[in-house]
Scaffold this active site. Structure first.
Site, PDB file in Angstrom:
ATOM      1  N   CYS A 133       0.653  -1.205   0.045  1.00 10.55           N
ATOM      2  CA  CYS A 133      -0.126  -0.137  -0.010  1.00 10.55           C
ATOM      3  C   CYS A 133       0.933   1.302  -0.054  1.00 10.55           C
ATOM      4  CB  CYS A 133      -1.000  -0.056   1.208  1.00 10.55           C
ATOM      5  SG  CYS A 133      -1.724   1.534   1.385  1.00 10.55           S
ATOM      6  N   CYS A 136      -0.506   4.054   2.197  1.00  7.71           N
ATOM      7  CA  CYS A 136      -0.269   3.760   3.622  1.00  7.71           C
ATOM      8  C   CYS A 136       1.114   4.049   4.099  1.00  7.71           C
ATOM      9  CB  CYS A 136      -0.617   2.336   4.067  1.00  7.71           C
ATOM     10  SG  CYS A 136      -2.385   1.613   3.463  1.00  7.71           S
ATOM     11  N   ASP A 137       2.008   3.576   3.197  1.00  2.05           N
ATOM     12  CA  ASP A 137       3.472   3.880   3.548  1.00  2.05           C
ATOM     13  C   ASP A 137       4.442   4.641   2.665  1.00  2.05           C
ATOM     14  OD1 ASP A 137       2.866   1.717   5.486  1.00  2.05           O
ATOM     15  OD2 ASP A 137       2.985   0.097   4.077  1.00  2.05           O
TER      16      ASP A 137
END
Length: 304
Positions: A133, A136-137
């Site tokens: 992701c 997300c990261d």
């Protein structure tokens, strides 16, 4: 007879449980084989509102569970073996324990799982440089070199998003041309930060405690090369966890539950869905939680 049973204990399921409990529906939540969902396997979550310093994924989900239990949600650590849904009638849920639960309404919040490469080194370095992701990261890899595995639209979206942070993005694709739509492919191929390694597959993720590179093998001649990097983003798509409801709820071509008229309602009255099992587009913890809220409100109105 239960008023409401929630299948799944990720952000969607637990948020639905909080809203349902506060509406005096006395919900029963079946936690599944991974209580708390995939987020419990994530180290740091920095984009969930209310936590300016970030929060550990496991801690976030345990906080949600504690909040749900505070309002009287009954959580059963069990998995669902089968369901027998009806249109506006009794919903029958059979657990792996053999117990049968009958409910007036059900919220399906079984989530989705990213597809991985299936390498031992990939599994070992998840959350240590290996991610599925970018949203997300991605920010963790500012001014670093990263690799994206995949050749579809999701891979191009990940690669383009990562250019906001990374020094360079290398896309490794097993074919000689992308599967992505023409516009997405052109955007990626014309971006100065994105490079491509064609007709190759990743055979190993390098590094002891964090990613230091990947080893790729050419499908044409079998030659191997090492690409130094600090992050690997696997963008091979997701698999919705909807096998349980296949043949009963209406699904799209990819297996995601179809929802009716911008609600959480499925094709069967009394059966609702929330979270990644019904979301082929966003798949974020916050959107799953929001969907859980919608499902609980829809279920409350249905029961009323």
């Amino acid at each position: 007879m239960e008023k409401l049973v929630i299948i799944g204990s990720g952000p969607a399921g637990l948020t639905a449980a909080v809203y349902a409990a506060r509406a005096n529906l006395n919900p029963l939540l079946i936690a599944g084989n991974l209580p708390g969902g995939l987020l419990t396997q994530t180290s740091e979550v920095e984009n969930f509102p209310g936590f300016p310093d970030g929060i550990n994924g496991f801690e976030l989900m345990m906080n949600m569970q504690t909040q749900a239990e505070k309002f009287g949600v009954r959580i059963e650590i069990n998995t669902v073996e089968s369901v027998k849904f009806s249109d506006g009638g009794d919903q029958i849920i059979t657990l792996d324990s053999g117990e049968t639960v009958t409910a007036r309404s059900v919220i399906v919040a079984t989530g989705a799982s990213p597809r991985w490469l299936g390498l031992e080194s990939e599994e070992r370095l998840k959350n240590c440089g290996v991610s599925a992701c970018a949203t997300c990261d991605g920010a963790f890899f500012t001014d670093m070199d990263v690799v994206v595995a995949g050749g579809g639209d999701s891979a191009m979206e990940e690669a383009l998003f990562l250019t906001k942070f990374a020094k360079s993005v290398t896309v490794v694709h097993r074919r000689n041309e992308l599967r992505a739509s023409k516009i997405m492919a052109e955007r990626a191929m014309n971006h100065e930060k994105i490079n491509f390694v064609w007709n190759s597959q990743i055979v190993e993720v390098l590094g002891d405690k964090e990613v230091t590179g990947i080893k790729v093998r050419s499908n044409a001649d079998g030659q191997e090369q090492v690409i130094p990097c600090q992050g690997l983003f696997v963008a091979l798509g997701h698999s919705p966890q909807t096998e349980l409801v296949k043949g009963q709820l209406e699904l799209d071509e990819a297996g995601y539950i179809k929802l009716q008229c911008n609600t959480s309602m499925t094709n069967l009255k009394g059966v609702f869905a929330a979270g990644d099992c019904a979301d082929p587009r966003y798949r974020q913890a916050i959107t799953a939680a929001a969907a859980g809220c919608r499902a609980a409100i829809d279920a409350e109105r249905y029961l009323g």
